[in-house]
Motif scaffolding. Sequence first.
Motif, mmCIF file in Angstrom:
data_model
loop_
_atom_site.group_PDB
_atom_site.id
_atom_site.type_symbol
_atom_site.label_atom_id
_atom_site.label_comp_id
_atom_site.label_asym_id
_atom_site.label_seq_id
_atom_site.Cartn_x
_atom_site.Cartn_y
_atom_site.Cartn_z
ATOM 1 N N PRO A 92 -35.611 28.764 -19.554
ATOM 2 C CA PRO A 92 -36.009 27.351 -19.520
ATOM 3 C C PRO A 92 -35.765 26.681 -20.881
ATOM 4 C CG PRO A 92 -37.937 28.756 -19.651
ATOM 5 C CD PRO A 92 -36.746 29.670 -19.476
ATOM 6 N N ASP A 93 -35.451 25.427 -20.843
ATOM 7 C CA ASP A 93 -35.237 24.625 -22.052
ATOM 8 C C ASP A 93 -34.052 25.078 -22.896
ATOM 9 O OD1 ASP A 93 -37.519 23.064 -21.386
ATOM 10 O OD2 ASP A 93 -38.803 24.619 -22.267
ATOM 11 N N THR A 94 -33.185 25.911 -22.338
ATOM 12 C CA THR A 94 -31.970 26.333 -23.036
ATOM 13 C C THR A 94 -30.817 25.459 -22.551
ATOM 14 O OG1 THR A 94 -32.803 28.597 -23.076
ATOM 15 C CG2 THR A 94 -30.459 28.312 -23.507
ATOM 16 N N ASP A 95 -29.946 25.053 -23.458
ATOM 17 C CA ASP A 95 -28.783 24.260 -23.061
ATOM 18 C C ASP A 95 -27.963 25.023 -22.034
ATOM 19 O OD1 ASP A 95 -29.594 22.305 -24.791
ATOM 20 O OD2 ASP A 95 -28.044 22.682 -26.280
ATOM 21 N N VAL A 96 -27.372 24.277 -21.103
ATOM 22 C CA VAL A 96 -26.607 24.864 -20.013
ATOM 23 C C VAL A 96 -25.174 24.349 -20.074
ATOM 24 C CG1 VAL A 96 -26.405 25.111 -17.502
ATOM 25 C CG2 VAL A 96 -28.671 24.917 -18.561
ATOM 26 N N ILE A 97 -24.231 25.266 -20.035
ATOM 27 C CA ILE A 97 -22.816 24.922 -19.938
ATOM 28 C C ILE A 97 -22.349 25.374 -18.567
ATOM 29 C CG2 ILE A 97 -20.503 25.378 -20.831
ATOM 30 C CD1 ILE A 97 -21.972 26.036 -23.541
ATOM 31 N N VAL A 98 -21.718 24.474 -17.835
ATOM 32 C CA VAL A 98 -21.171 24.816 -16.524
ATOM 33 C C VAL A 98 -19.678 24.568 -16.591
ATOM 34 C CG1 VAL A 98 -21.339 24.472 -14.036
ATOM 35 C CG2 VAL A 98 -23.309 23.921 -15.483
ATOM 36 N N HIS A 99 -18.904 25.586 -16.249
ATOM 37 C CA HIS A 99 -17.458 25.376 -16.259
ATOM 38 C C HIS A 99 -16.838 25.902 -14.971
ATOM 39 C CE1 HIS A 99 -15.140 29.094 -16.573
ATOM 40 N NE2 HIS A 99 -16.196 29.613 -17.169
ATOM 41 N N CYS A 100 -15.731 25.296 -14.610
ATOM 42 C CA CYS A 100 -14.864 25.790 -13.543
ATOM 43 C C CYS A 100 -13.437 25.636 -14.067
ATOM 44 C CB CYS A 100 -15.108 25.048 -12.223
ATOM 45 S SG CYS A 100 -14.788 23.280 -12.265
ATOM 46 N N ASP A 101 -12.463 25.710 -13.205
ATOM 47 C CA ASP A 101 -11.075 25.666 -13.684
ATOM 48 C C ASP A 101 -10.766 24.367 -14.430
ATOM 49 O OD1 ASP A 101 -10.637 28.179 -12.675
ATOM 50 O OD2 ASP A 101 -9.701 27.468 -10.838
ATOM 51 N N ALA A 102 -11.002 23.235 -13.780
ATOM 52 C CA ALA A 102 -10.656 21.952 -14.386
ATOM 53 C C ALA A 102 -11.850 21.226 -14.992
ATOM 54 C CB ALA A 102 -9.978 21.051 -13.350
ATOM 55 N N GLY A 103 -13.066 21.619 -14.623
ATOM 56 C CA GLY A 103 -14.251 20.918 -15.122
ATOM 57 C C GLY A 103 -14.423 19.561 -14.476
ATOM 58 N N ILE A 104 -14.018 19.443 -13.215
ATOM 59 C CA ILE A 104 -14.068 18.144 -12.539
ATOM 60 C C ILE A 104 -14.990 18.139 -11.331
ATOM 61 C CG2 ILE A 104 -12.712 16.447 -11.244
ATOM 62 C CD1 ILE A 104 -10.332 17.186 -13.053
ATOM 63 N N SER A 105 -14.900 19.144 -10.461
ATOM 64 C CA SER A 105 -15.650 19.045 -9.207
ATOM 65 C C SER A 105 -16.737 20.111 -9.030
ATOM 66 C CB SER A 105 -14.714 19.019 -8.006
ATOM 67 O OG SER A 105 -13.886 20.154 -7.985
ATOM 68 N N ARG A 106 -16.395 21.388 -9.000
ATOM 69 C CA ARG A 106 -17.431 22.406 -8.786
ATOM 70 C C ARG A 106 -18.464 22.384 -9.904
ATOM 71 N NH1 ARG A 106 -13.609 27.464 -8.135
ATOM 72 N NH2 ARG A 106 -12.475 26.147 -9.589
ATOM 73 N N SER A 107 -17.999 22.410 -11.143
ATOM 74 C CA SER A 107 -18.931 22.432 -12.274
ATOM 75 C C SER A 107 -19.735 21.142 -12.366
ATOM 76 C CB SER A 107 -18.185 22.699 -13.580
ATOM 77 O OG SER A 107 -17.148 21.765 -13.766
ATOM 78 N N SER A 108 -19.117 20.020 -12.081
ATOM 79 C CA SER A 108 -19.874 18.764 -12.153
ATOM 80 C C SER A 108 -20.881 18.657 -11.014
ATOM 81 C CB SER A 108 -18.940 17.550 -12.182
ATOM 82 O OG SER A 108 -18.260 17.372 -10.959
ATOM 83 N N GLY A 109 -20.574 19.219 -9.854
ATOM 84 C CA GLY A 109 -21.545 19.238 -8.759
ATOM 85 C C GLY A 109 -22.770 20.061 -9.120
ATOM 86 N N VAL A 110 -22.542 21.235 -9.691
ATOM 87 C CA VAL A 110 -23.652 22.092 -10.124
ATOM 88 C C VAL A 110 -24.433 21.414 -11.240
ATOM 89 C CG1 VAL A 110 -24.226 24.287 -11.240
ATOM 90 C CG2 VAL A 110 -22.564 24.249 -9.357
ATOM 91 N N ALA A 111 -23.733 20.856 -12.221
ATOM 92 C CA ALA A 111 -24.396 20.194 -13.349
ATOM 93 C C ALA A 111 -25.227 19.006 -12.882
ATOM 94 C CB ALA A 111 -23.364 19.755 -14.379
ATOM 95 N N ALA A 112 -24.699 18.213 -11.964
ATOM 96 C CA ALA A 112 -25.441 17.048 -11.459
ATOM 97 C C ALA A 112 -26.730 17.499 -10.768
ATOM 98 C CB ALA A 112 -24.567 16.242 -10.502
ATOM 99 N N ALA A 113 -26.665 18.589 -10.017
ATOM 100 C CA ALA A 113 -27.864 19.097 -9.340
ATOM 101 C C ALA A 113 -28.903 19.565 -10.354
ATOM 102 C CB ALA A 113 -27.484 20.234 -8.401
ATOM 103 N N ILE A 114 -28.455 20.253 -11.400
ATOM 104 C CA ILE A 114 -29.374 20.713 -12.437
ATOM 105 C C ILE A 114 -30.035 19.515 -13.119
ATOM 106 C CG2 ILE A 114 -29.543 21.882 -14.678
ATOM 107 C CD1 ILE A 114 -27.221 23.731 -13.661
ATOM 108 N N LEU A 115 -29.248 18.507 -13.438
ATOM 109 C CA LEU A 115 -29.797 17.305 -14.067
ATOM 110 C C LEU A 115 -30.785 16.591 -13.158
ATOM 111 C CD1 LEU A 115 -26.565 15.970 -15.778
ATOM 112 C CD2 LEU A 115 -28.667 16.687 -16.948
ATOM 113 N N LYS A 116 -30.438 16.442 -11.893
ATOM 114 C CA LYS A 116 -31.324 15.753 -10.943
ATOM 115 C C LYS A 116 -32.647 16.498 -10.814
ATOM 116 C CE LYS A 116 -32.083 12.620 -7.737
ATOM 117 N NZ LYS A 116 -32.154 11.197 -8.061
#
Length: 149
Positions: A92-116
């Motif tokens: 908890p409270d640790t910075d999170v990096i999410v990556h996929c091949d392009a950094g456009i769709s899979r990683s941004s979907g996961v990141a958006a859910a974490i932020l929400k």
Amino acid sequence: MSVIVMSRDAAMRYCNEYHNKPAIMISISDPYITYPRDPFCSKRNNLVTILPLFFTDADKPGKDVYDRKVTENDLITDADAQQIKRLLNLHPDTDVIVHCDAGISRSSGVAAAILKASTGDDSQIFNSPKYRPNMRCYRMVLNELMQED
């Protein structure tokens, strides 16, 4: 906690740089691509741990972004979303990096859910023209993160 979206290339550069703040990484790979290198943890990059996940870039069975035929088994699963939740609960409270091949769709979907789930605000992803969140990733991870333990 900050949530950062990266491409695979940017994640590899991150691994080779010095960072004074600890972070965890969610590394999303395509199960049908062989990668020359994987992200790695070191004292220098201060990555505490990396969660490797393998699923294609598609919202539903049919065709993925590489125009390959994919089935339900090729997509993000409930088990993947559960692993993400466990990782976040362990750090908890640790910075999170999410990556996929392009950094456009899979990683941004996961990141958006974490932020929400963590802040109630996913606008930094959905309002940015550089991202096209994979909505299956978003829904599955958000649903898992919103469930009571």
